[in-house]
Write an enzyme that holds these catalytic residues in place. Structure first.
Site, PDB file in Angstrom:
ATOM      1  N   PRO A 119       0.775  -1.240  -0.182  1.00  0.00           N
ATOM      2  CG  PRO A 119      -0.555  -1.442   1.638  1.00  0.00           C
ATOM      3  CD  PRO A 119       0.565  -1.916   1.205  1.00  0.00           C
ATOM      4  NE  ARG A 166      -7.827  -6.987 -19.886  1.00  0.00           N
ATOM      5  CZ  ARG A 166      -8.560  -7.718 -20.374  1.00  0.00           C
ATOM      6  NH1 ARG A 166      -9.041  -8.741 -20.124  1.00  0.00           N
ATOM      7  NH2 ARG A 166      -9.414  -6.796 -21.284  1.00  0.00           N
ATOM      8  CD  GLU A 174       1.753  -6.131  10.434  1.00  0.00           C
ATOM      9  OE1 GLU A 174       1.260  -5.069  10.260  1.00  0.00           O
ATOM     10  OE2 GLU A 174       1.065  -7.249  10.823  1.00  0.00           O
ATOM     11  CG  ASP A 188     -12.412   0.205 -27.368  1.00  0.00           C
ATOM     12  OD1 ASP A 188     -12.471  -0.513 -28.458  1.00  0.00           O
ATOM     13  OD2 ASP A 188     -13.330  -0.159 -26.336  1.00  0.00           O
TER      14      ASP A 188
HETATM   15  C1  4GS Z   1      -1.432  -4.294  -1.131  1.00  0.00           C
HETATM   16  C2  4GS Z   1      -1.899  -3.194  -1.957  1.00  0.00           C
HETATM   17  C3  4GS Z   1      -1.606  -4.791   0.160  1.00  0.00           C
HETATM   18  C4  4GS Z   1      -0.198  -4.925   3.138  1.00  0.00           C
HETATM   19  C5  4GS Z   1       0.027  -7.418   2.140  1.00  0.00           C
HETATM   20  C6  4GS Z   1      -0.234  -5.572   4.531  1.00  0.00           C
HETATM   21  C7  4GS Z   1       0.142  -7.673   3.672  1.00  0.00           C
HETATM   22  C8  4GS Z   1      -0.678  -6.046   2.411  1.00  0.00           C
HETATM   23  N1  4GS Z   1      -0.464  -4.587  -2.051  1.00  0.00           N
HETATM   24  N2  4GS Z   1      -1.451  -3.303  -2.919  1.00  0.00           N
HETATM   25  N3  4GS Z   1       0.759  -6.726   4.586  1.00  0.00           N
HETATM   26  N4  4GS Z   1      -2.911  -2.342  -1.478  1.00  0.00           N
HETATM   27  N5  4GS Z   1      -0.676  -5.583   0.853  1.00  0.00           N
HETATM   28  O1  4GS Z   1      -2.630  -4.314   1.103  1.00  0.00           O
HETATM   29  O2  4GS Z   1      -0.372  -4.087  -3.149  1.00  0.00           O
END
Ligand code: 4GS
Length: 244
Positions: free
Chosen positions: A88, A153, A115, A168
């Site tokens: 994230p 894709r 984590e 498209d």
């Molecule tokens: C994401 C996300 C995600 C983060 C994986 C906490 C486990 C987790 N990965 N885009 N630890 N959003 N990963 O939430 O790619």
């Protein structure tokens, strides 16, 4: 294209090449997926893949040594691949980045669990950090599968005639228009007349207008970044007037 995925759950990621468009691309040899499990690079009796964070607190991190060994093994086979960590904290993926990545010869996706990973792995091994959206999932596997699907894709030859229409929708920078199939009426809701009349100029215009309207309603941010032509401005004006 070759994609290597580093994951504690390889069976989960394998599923992405077993269905539909991605499955066929893999069968045709357009995509080669190789899965790597850091657990296979452990040396202790319990084959442990997690470790405690310095500074304490709840949650664990991926254990450094097996992860490093696993990355080194992948690099032997894919020496000049870009290594992407899914998290994230990454830049949120857009179609543009997906299309760029589809031109790469190879790519390594690193899926985090717990984590996440030690910051020094990020500094020393990771080339890019990508997020699939501003929410938390339980592991990077689903994020990697989203990337593999979206990238595949875009590989030339991956989409058959039936699928290629979908190309498209985002390439125009707009949301897709509504679609209808049989029956002509569902609980009194009728298919718009224009779609039944066979006038392809009018049908195309209706679809353009609906795409503009849908984008205006649901994703005004997309419209703000776009330069609409005269025709599109007229169609959107009409859509807004009709929706009031
Ligand atoms: C994401 C996300 C995600 C983060 C994986 C906490 C486990 C987790 N990965 N885009 N630890 N959003 N990963 O939430 O790619």
């Amino acid at each position: 294209m070759r994609i290597d995925v580093i994951t504690l759950f390889p069976e989960m990621v394998q599923a992405v090449i077993e269905y539909g468009v991605v499955g066929r691309a893999s069968d045709k040899g357009l995509l080669q997926l190789t899965l790597w499990n850091p657990r296979d690079y452990t040396k202790d009796k319990h084959r442990s893949v997690d470790d405690r964070p310095y500074g304490g607190g709840p949650g664990m991190l991926m254990k450094v040594v097996p992860l490093q060994a696993c990355i080194a093994a992948v690099r032997l086979q894919s020496p000049d691949a870009r290594l992407v960590y899914l998290s994230p904290q990454g830049s949120v993926l857009k179609q543009k980045q997906i299309n760029q990545a589809a031109n790469w010869k190879n790519l390594i996706l690193l899926c985090g669990r717990y984590e996440g990973i030690d910051e020094r792995i990020l500094q020393q091994e990771v080339d890019e950090e990508w997020s699939i959206g501003d929410y938390v999932i339980s592991g990077g596997e689903l994020a990697a599968m989203v990337c593999i699907d979206a990238i595949t894709r875009q590989i030339p030859g991956a989409l058959g005639h039936q699928d290629s229409a979908e190309l498209d929708s985002f390439s125009a920078g707009l949301l897709d228009c509504p679609h209808y199939t049989r029956p002509e009426s569902i609980n009194g809701l009728k298919v718009p007349d224009v779609l039944l009349n066979g006038n392809h100029r009018l049908i195309e215009e209706w679809r353009d207008k609906q795409a503009l309207g849908k984008t205006w309603k649901n994703r005004p941010d997309l419209l703000e970044k776009m330069e609409l032509n005269e025709k599109q401005r007229k169609l959107l004006k009409e859509f807004i007037a009709e929706s009031e």
